[in-house]
Design an enzyme around this catalytic site. Structure first.
Site, PDB file in Angstrom:
ATOM      1  N   SER A 184     -18.968 -31.023  -3.108  1.00 57.73           N
ATOM      2  CA  SER A 184     -20.161 -30.633  -2.364  1.00 57.73           C
ATOM      3  C   SER A 184     -19.990 -30.925  -0.887  1.00 57.73           C
ATOM      4  O   SER A 184     -19.235 -31.802  -0.488  1.00 57.73           O
ATOM      5  CB  SER A 184     -21.380 -31.383  -2.904  1.00 57.73           C
ATOM      6  OG  SER A 184     -21.709 -30.897  -4.178  1.00 57.73           O
TER       7      SER A 184
ATOM      8  N   SER B  68     -26.395 -26.466  -5.066  1.00 55.10           N
ATOM      9  CA  SER B  68     -25.090 -26.980  -5.465  1.00 55.10           C
ATOM     10  C   SER B  68     -24.419 -26.048  -6.476  1.00 55.10           C
ATOM     11  O   SER B  68     -23.216 -25.792  -6.397  1.00 55.10           O
ATOM     12  CB  SER B  68     -25.251 -28.388  -6.056  1.00 55.10           C
ATOM     13  OG  SER B  68     -24.015 -29.055  -6.091  1.00 55.10           O
TER      14      SER B  68
ATOM     15  N   LYS C  69     -20.183 -21.116 -16.839  1.00 48.15           N
ATOM     16  CA  LYS C  69     -20.572 -20.060 -15.891  1.00 48.15           C
ATOM     17  C   LYS C  69     -19.396 -19.676 -14.997  1.00 48.15           C
ATOM     18  O   LYS C  69     -19.159 -18.499 -14.725  1.00 48.15           O
ATOM     19  CB  LYS C  69     -21.743 -20.534 -15.019  1.00 48.15           C
ATOM     20  CG  LYS C  69     -23.071 -20.636 -15.754  1.00 48.15           C
ATOM     21  CD  LYS C  69     -24.180 -21.046 -14.783  1.00 48.15           C
ATOM     22  CE  LYS C  69     -25.502 -21.247 -15.516  1.00 48.15           C
ATOM     23  NZ  LYS C  69     -26.578 -21.692 -14.619  1.00 48.15           N
TER      24      LYS C  69
ATOM     25  N   CYS D 186     -16.414 -34.635  -4.432  1.00 47.92           N
ATOM     26  CA  CYS D 186     -15.473 -34.541  -5.553  1.00 47.92           C
ATOM     27  C   CYS D 186     -14.137 -33.912  -5.162  1.00 47.92           C
ATOM     28  O   CYS D 186     -13.171 -33.992  -5.920  1.00 47.92           O
ATOM     29  CB  CYS D 186     -16.099 -33.741  -6.693  1.00 47.92           C
ATOM     30  SG  CYS D 186     -17.663 -34.430  -7.253  1.00 47.92           S
TER      31      CYS D 186
ATOM     32  N   ASN E 270     -19.251 -36.811 -15.863  1.00 47.35           N
ATOM     33  CA  ASN E 270     -18.660 -36.494 -14.570  1.00 47.35           C
ATOM     34  C   ASN E 270     -17.878 -37.683 -14.019  1.00 47.35           C
ATOM     35  O   ASN E 270     -18.359 -38.812 -14.056  1.00 47.35           O
ATOM     36  CB  ASN E 270     -19.775 -36.106 -13.588  1.00 47.35           C
ATOM     37  CG  ASN E 270     -19.255 -35.359 -12.373  1.00 47.35           C
ATOM     38  OD1 ASN E 270     -18.046 -35.248 -12.169  1.00 47.35           O
ATOM     39  ND2 ASN E 270     -20.162 -34.844 -11.564  1.00 47.35           N
TER      40      ASN E 270
ATOM     41  N   THR F  53     -26.038 -36.174 -16.180  1.00 43.90           N
ATOM     42  CA  THR F  53     -24.793 -35.609 -15.648  1.00 43.90           C
ATOM     43  C   THR F  53     -23.941 -36.688 -14.973  1.00 43.90           C
ATOM     44  O   THR F  53     -23.028 -36.370 -14.225  1.00 43.90           O
ATOM     45  CB  THR F  53     -25.073 -34.467 -14.642  1.00 43.90           C
ATOM     46  OG1 THR F  53     -25.783 -35.009 -13.519  1.00 43.90           O
ATOM     47  CG2 THR F  53     -25.902 -33.368 -15.280  1.00 43.90           C
TER      48      THR F  53
ATOM     49  N   LYS G  57     -21.897 -26.763 -18.930  1.00 38.93           N
ATOM     50  CA  LYS G  57     -22.487 -25.430 -18.804  1.00 38.93           C
ATOM     51  C   LYS G  57     -22.093 -24.766 -17.479  1.00 38.93           C
ATOM     52  O   LYS G  57     -21.924 -23.545 -17.416  1.00 38.93           O
ATOM     53  CB  LYS G  57     -24.021 -25.513 -18.938  1.00 38.93           C
ATOM     54  CG  LYS G  57     -24.721 -24.173 -19.137  1.00 38.93           C
ATOM     55  CD  LYS G  57     -24.119 -23.297 -20.245  1.00 38.93           C
ATOM     56  CE  LYS G  57     -24.213 -23.870 -21.628  1.00 38.93           C
ATOM     57  NZ  LYS G  57     -25.519 -23.807 -22.260  1.00 38.93           N
TER      58      LYS G  57
ATOM     59  N   GLU H 175     -15.538 -41.336  -3.969  1.00 35.80           N
ATOM     60  CA  GLU H 175     -16.759 -41.375  -3.174  1.00 35.80           C
ATOM     61  C   GLU H 175     -17.641 -42.517  -3.661  1.00 35.80           C
ATOM     62  O   GLU H 175     -18.841 -42.523  -3.434  1.00 35.80           O
ATOM     63  CB  GLU H 175     -17.499 -40.044  -3.218  1.00 35.80           C
ATOM     64  CG  GLU H 175     -17.821 -39.569  -4.612  1.00 35.80           C
ATOM     65  CD  GLU H 175     -18.696 -38.326  -4.589  1.00 35.80           C
ATOM     66  OE1 GLU H 175     -19.822 -38.435  -4.119  1.00 35.80           O
ATOM     67  OE2 GLU H 175     -18.232 -37.269  -5.038  1.00 35.80           O
TER      68      GLU H 175
ATOM     69  N   HIS I 229     -13.355 -27.828 -11.943  1.00 31.89           N
ATOM     70  CA  HIS I 229     -14.090 -29.076 -11.700  1.00 31.89           C
ATOM     71  C   HIS I 229     -15.298 -29.114 -12.633  1.00 31.89           C
ATOM     72  O   HIS I 229     -16.052 -28.149 -12.718  1.00 31.89           O
ATOM     73  CB  HIS I 229     -14.520 -29.153 -10.234  1.00 31.89           C
ATOM     74  CG  HIS I 229     -15.442 -30.300  -9.960  1.00 31.89           C
ATOM     75  ND1 HIS I 229     -15.093 -31.605 -10.219  1.00 31.89           N
ATOM     76  CD2 HIS I 229     -16.711 -30.344  -9.471  1.00 31.89           C
ATOM     77  CE1 HIS I 229     -16.099 -32.400  -9.895  1.00 31.89           C
ATOM     78  NE2 HIS I 229     -17.097 -31.663  -9.442  1.00 31.89           N
TER      79      HIS I 229
END
Lengths: 379, 379
Positions: free
Chosen positions: A349, A210, A255, A120, A316, A162, A251, A88, A246
């Site tokens: 996204s 997001s 999750k 992504c 990233n 990020t 963090k 992208e 991904h």
């Protein structure tokens, strides 16, 4: 065409090459500069981020990764019949990055494939299309190559931590050490404006939306994956040994891993009727945002952490991020991966997401052995 | 997975839906405005061009075409397992048009696929990926849908006449009336800056380079196609009944048709050793730019002209252009197409190109008959 001509078996990843720009910014330095001690290292779980030099971009990284892959594997360009690119961060609104990569192919220009776009997720879209080409009627016996390349830039100072950059090149063919169980691919696609690029290379980001799209999609994909896995691989899958998620920042992966830790045991072993119940239970549970203290469970430490090294150290890589996770697992375990199951979770996204299974095996051709991949990835 | 599980047969185009904005500019009016009488109508061979209204764009056209396709065919969204989009006019640099189309799918979100990018070739890339999904191991028995949508805009007054707009939605599955002979796909990809979008939606164009890339690629693809066709379809292909060529403007298609008229008879019937000789002969012949007086040959009139109606009347639709040509052939011939061979030539600047064969047939399911497609296309 003989309708019963045998399909190529164990189609998947034969080899994998990573390129990350050598220029890096330590998150601790960025915290000091921004006056937010601990926010990036502890809050995001990141240690550094890779940055392109003034002479690098998504196309140059793709060229480097693909050239290294072919050279290290001893594959001549004329042996590549398909080339798919996921990105992208291309520099042009029409011309494909693939067409720029053709400078590596000299006169061998009968190469199918093209660029894939979808935040992504485009990396996984590119890989699945290449796998389908090898499995399909158009396959002429040559390799497919897939290149995922991105420069992750953000305008807002808080989001800049990020960022990152990198490219992964993948060789695809039959008798692979990392075959994709194609029939387990379980997807979830929806129309959501959580993260998009309406104007130029810097994204507009709704962070909370997001994060919830990432976690909700993981839950939906996981439910569908478990249903397909039970139907397709009965008896063949009793556990997930590793999970690659991904990796925008660590963090969020923690999750996601917590969700998986609860969902997978219930869904993989439950009879069909119990799957919805298990999902409901988790759904109620997840209405409360997972607390940091609950994140460091055994599932993350044992099955996910080893996949996050490159993501934590380089930041990233958008389309390449998930496959940098896979590279981290290979680098950590090498030939010990044989017989192990790796669950992959791809998210982009907008949004598009898939879960699918890779079950590592020893290929007949030693050139593609797991230890060979590990050696090349670590080189 | 049973390695000998029968592949689905005759995978290809089951149905096709076209959307062209009703707003049009007559080329004669544009000539009068620009003070260049005859340049667009005779020089380019165009009669009109479609223009989006202020409330239309590539995404809205895609939504319309896909919604009409599913409704007219009586296909529920939950019966679609893959959705591929080809476009170079998306409004976002990251978010896929596919994700916006998901509003048509309600809760049925397990839909693979994504957006393809590569100038006008992205439509063919999307279609081939959908066909491979149906032929591959991941197919779950559902339909694939492909949507090609573009708004062709140019900055320069002289190029504006080659603009246009439109979308084509295609339903893909087995037992198709228009199956793709997948093994005949012959491609040519090279790195060339003939036409690109480095900044915003308006392209930078090197007209002469783009014309030569189009014609040179046609020659290369045609040579490779004939070689594959002779090997794959021995005895099954003695002639090409119709040819659809990517249609930026009509005069370029006429030039391409003239090349085909010379190349095809020599290459399709020649023994392998003669193919290079035939190509060389043509190559020398083509060093002289084809003259307009030689263009109107029998091959163009009999086998190509019927494919150009929509392209001449609506202008360039970029990714959708080639499939608007196919729609024109279907509209003109309906069920008489049965048993006929259609050669397809797809080209996208940058550049990527393919030739492949569609051989029309009567499907078992009347819902997908050639006359049904013709009725829907003409409605």
């Amino acid at each position: 065409m003989d309708p019963c001509r045998q399909r190529p078996q164990h189609v998947g990843i034969l080899a994998l090459e990573l390129y990350v720009p050598p220029l890096k910014v330590l998150q601790a330095d960025l915290e000091a500069h921004d006056g937010v001690p601990g926010k990036y290292t502890i809050g995001y779980g990141q240690s550094a981020l890779a940055v392109c030099s003034a002479r690098e971009d998504a196309t140059s990284m793709a060229l480097t990764a693909l050239a290294h892959l072919l050279r290290k594997c001893g594959v001549l360009p004329e042996r590549v019949g398909r080339l798919d690119v996921g990105s992208e961060s291309g520099n042009d609104g029409a011309k494909s990055i693939k067409s720029s990569l053709m400078v590596l192919f000299d006169d061998s220009s009968d190469v199918e494939g093209g660029d894939h776009k979808g935040a992504c997720y485009a990396g996984t879209a590119a890989l699945l299309s290449a796998v389908d080409w090898v499995s399909g009627e158009g396959w002429d016996g040559r390799f497919a190559a897939v290149v995922l390349t991105d420069v992750a830039l953000y305008a807002e100072p808080a989001a800049r931590a990020t960022g990152g950059a990198g490219a992964v090149a993948i060789l695809v063919g039959p008798d692979a050490p990392l075959p994709l169980h194609r029939a387990t691919v379980a997807s979830h696609c929806q129309n959501v404006y959580d993260w998009f690029k309406p104007c130029g290379p810097l994204p507009q980001v709704n962070g909370n939306l997001s994060v919830s799209a990432y976690l909700d999609s993981l839950r939906t994909c996981c439910q569908r994956f478990c249903k397909k896995a039970r139907a397709q691989l009965s008896g063949d899958i009793d556990s997930i040994d590793f999970a690659c998620l991904h990796h925008p920042y660590n963090k969020l992966v923690q999750k996601g891993a917590e969700q998986l830790a609860h969902l997978l045991p219930a869904l993989l072993t439950a009879p069909g009727a119990d799957a919805d119940h298990a999902a409901e239970t988790i759904s109620q549970f997840d209405d409360v945002e997972p607390k940091a203290k609950r994140v460091k469970g055994t599932f993350y430490d044992d099955r996910v952490a080893c996949s996050t090294r490159l993501g934590r150290e380089s930041g990233n890589m958008f389309t390449a991020s998930l496959y940098a996770c896979l590279a981290s697992v290979i680098a950590a375990h090498g030939s010990e991966l044989e017989g192990k199951s790796v669950l992959m979770y791809s998210f982009g996204s907008g949004s598009m997401s898939s879960c699918f299974l890779i079950k590592a095996r020893a290929p007949k051709d030693d050139r593609w052995s797991l230890s060979s991949i590990a050696t090349r990835v670590c080189a």
